[in-house]
Write a protein that holds these residues in place. Structure first.
Motif, PDB file in Angstrom:
ATOM      1  N   SER A 270       0.823  -1.204   0.000  1.00 40.27           N
ATOM      2  CA  SER A 270       0.000   0.000   0.000  1.00 40.27           C
ATOM      3  C   SER A 270       0.866   1.266   0.000  1.00 40.27           C
ATOM      4  O   SER A 270       0.605   2.211  -0.746  1.00 40.27           O
ATOM      5  CB  SER A 270      -0.918  -0.017   1.223  1.00 40.27           C
ATOM      6  OG  SER A 270      -1.646   1.170   1.322  1.00 40.27           O
ATOM      7  N   ALA A 271       1.898   1.290   0.839  1.00 40.92           N
ATOM      8  CA  ALA A 271       2.789   2.460   0.895  1.00 40.92           C
ATOM      9  C   ALA A 271       3.541   2.636  -0.421  1.00 40.92           C
ATOM     10  O   ALA A 271       3.739   3.761  -0.889  1.00 40.92           O
ATOM     11  CB  ALA A 271       3.772   2.315   2.049  1.00 40.92           C
ATOM     12  N   ALA A 272       3.945   1.533  -1.042  1.00 44.42           N
ATOM     13  CA  ALA A 272       4.634   1.615  -2.330  1.00 44.42           C
ATOM     14  C   ALA A 272       3.694   2.156  -3.401  1.00 44.42           C
ATOM     15  O   ALA A 272       4.120   2.933  -4.276  1.00 44.42           O
ATOM     16  CB  ALA A 272       5.175   0.256  -2.733  1.00 44.42           C
TER      17      ALA A 272
ATOM     18  N   SER B 204       4.326   5.618  -5.527  1.00 37.53           N
ATOM     19  CA  SER B 204       4.465   5.556  -6.989  1.00 37.53           C
ATOM     20  C   SER B 204       3.941   6.803  -7.672  1.00 37.53           C
ATOM     21  O   SER B 204       4.394   7.154  -8.758  1.00 37.53           O
ATOM     22  CB  SER B 204       3.729   4.326  -7.533  1.00 37.53           C
ATOM     23  OG  SER B 204       2.326   4.530  -7.490  1.00 37.53           O
ATOM     24  N   GLY B 205       2.970   7.460  -7.064  1.00 37.95           N
ATOM     25  CA  GLY B 205       2.417   8.679  -7.644  1.00 37.95           C
ATOM     26  C   GLY B 205       1.384   8.442  -8.728  1.00 37.95           C
ATOM     27  O   GLY B 205       1.006   9.370  -9.443  1.00 37.95           O
ATOM     28  N   VAL B 206       0.927   7.209  -8.861  1.00 37.38           N
ATOM     29  CA  VAL B 206      -0.091   6.883  -9.867  1.00 37.38           C
ATOM     30  C   VAL B 206      -1.234   6.152  -9.170  1.00 37.38           C
ATOM     31  O   VAL B 206      -1.094   5.731  -8.020  1.00 37.38           O
ATOM     32  CB  VAL B 206       0.501   6.019 -11.016  1.00 37.38           C
ATOM     33  CG1 VAL B 206       1.535   6.816 -11.806  1.00 37.38           C
ATOM     34  CG2 VAL B 206       1.094   4.721 -10.500  1.00 37.38           C
ATOM     35  N   PRO B 207      -2.371   5.970  -9.855  1.00 36.68           N
ATOM     36  CA  PRO B 207      -3.474   5.233  -9.232  1.00 36.68           C
ATOM     37  C   PRO B 207      -3.045   3.833  -8.784  1.00 36.68           C
ATOM     38  O   PRO B 207      -2.139   3.227  -9.373  1.00 36.68           O
ATOM     39  CB  PRO B 207      -4.526   5.156 -10.347  1.00 36.68           C
ATOM     40  CG  PRO B 207      -4.224   6.336 -11.225  1.00 36.68           C
ATOM     41  CD  PRO B 207      -2.728   6.488 -11.181  1.00 36.68           C
ATOM     42  N   THR B 208      -3.706   3.329  -7.752  1.00 37.18           N
ATOM     43  CA  THR B 208      -3.336   2.049  -7.157  1.00 37.18           C
ATOM     44  C   THR B 208      -3.283   0.914  -8.171  1.00 37.18           C
ATOM     45  O   THR B 208      -2.349   0.108  -8.154  1.00 37.18           O
ATOM     46  CB  THR B 208      -4.317   1.699  -6.014  1.00 37.18           C
ATOM     47  OG1 THR B 208      -4.269   2.749  -5.046  1.00 37.18           O
ATOM     48  CG2 THR B 208      -3.958   0.386  -5.347  1.00 37.18           C
TER      49      THR B 208
END
Length: 158
Positions: free
Chosen positions: A91-93, A97-101
């Motif tokens: 989840s933290a990664a 990432s700065g993009v949608p999950t």
């Protein structure tokens, strides 16, 4: 504010203090001993933190949709966390990432398939998965940061 709000405030405060320390060091306010190069002052993990900060700044100040690089953001986050002996949840990664999950999860799976990162579940609770750099990827990032730091210690024309 609640416990979570306090934890977030402490995390932001710690990161801001670290950024201030890095800028002070980078700006030369903490002068090196005679003959010590910029390489000796600025560690790999410091550079990784600076790149992460710079990427966030670029996305925020210029254009987020043009500069998304989720794989690099994930690798940098895992690199810094490894140096700090901290676990990084999936989840933290995804957040880092700065993009949608869903996009982040595709990148995490791609990095895993390439052997660049490993997934690790807790023995006591398999619902939580943590990510870590493979040794090979960690060594490759070490070389990458060393090349940048070596270049910074010997400025020359591009």
């Amino acid at each position: 504010m609640g416990v979570r709000g306090t934890e977030l405030f402490d995390e932001v405060d710690a990161r801001l203090s670290e950024i201030k320390r890095l800028f002070t060091q980078f700006a030369g306010e903490a002068p090196a001993a005679a003959g010590e190069s910029a390489r000796g002052q600025f560690r790999r993990v410091d550079l990784a933190r600076m790149i992460l900060w710079g990427r966030t700044l670029l996305e925020r100040e210029v254009a987020k949709d043009l500069f998304a690089d989720p794989a690099f953001n994930i690798l940098l986050t895992l690199y810094v966390s490894r140096a700090e002996s901290k676990d990084v949840s999936t989840s933290a990664a995804c957040t880092a990432s700065g993009v949608p999950t869903t996009t982040a999860l595709r990148w995490i799976n791609a990095l895993t398939r390439r052997g660049m990162i490993h997934k690790r579940s807790l023995a006591t609770d398999r619902r939580f998965t943590y990510l870590e750099l493979s040794d090979k990827t960690g060594a490759a990032l070490d070389r990458y940061f060393d090349l940048i730091l070596d270049r910074a210690s010997q400025p020359r024309e591009p």
